[in-house]
Design a protein around this motif. Sequence first.
Motif: not given
Length: 223
Positions: A11, A144, A159
């Motif tokens: 992330p 993402p 994602t």
Amino acid sequence: MSDDLKPRVKPAMSRRMFFHGSAMVLGGAFLAMPATAATQACRLTKSDILGPYYRFGAPFRTQLAGPDEPGDRLILSGTVYSSDCRTPLPGALIEVWQANHAGLYDTDKPGNFTEATTFRLRGLLLTNEHGKYEIETILPGRYPIPPGLPGLEKYAGLTRPAHIHIRIMDSLHVPLTTQLYFKGDPFIANDPWARRKRSLAIALKQEGKRRSGVFDIVLAKGL
Ligand SMILES: [Fe+2]
């Protein structure tokens, strides 16, 4: 799970990182597998969202990626059929758009259909007299979901699996907007769109230095 199939994107913490730090190339993640969904069982091709990066006005061309476009070369082909899965549709209008190998579109402004752009990795084409199409492009990178997209806030940072957006129009059939994915992509399992539509994932074959994949499309008759 082999190293090739393990998720490799963490992330991201900022918008810049979303677009420039976390996107990735597919590399050798996908294995060659036979056949296509439309030829195995007669089902209408499933629809999918337009997504935030559609732009109106892409030029006609079958080579989406020029020779200098980085990435693994991909030859994507297929046939557009009527709802019987047998009758090809000549002259169907196909529009394709995708991210580059690093997961970036030619714009980073979601939801603006008319923003001026150079239309990189986007194009329009027509099926030939046998309902067939073929494009030359590159494997798209994953990206993402950016933060702050209205309606998608809870998915920010997720994602997406690698995908190519496609719209198909024929005068006597129901227009279709969808996305194609790639079998073996581990990000399909958690994607809110792709995980429910496994028939949209195609297999890839290695042909020399290029990959190839077939995505047949079956449209619903409009009358
Ligand atoms: Fe997309």
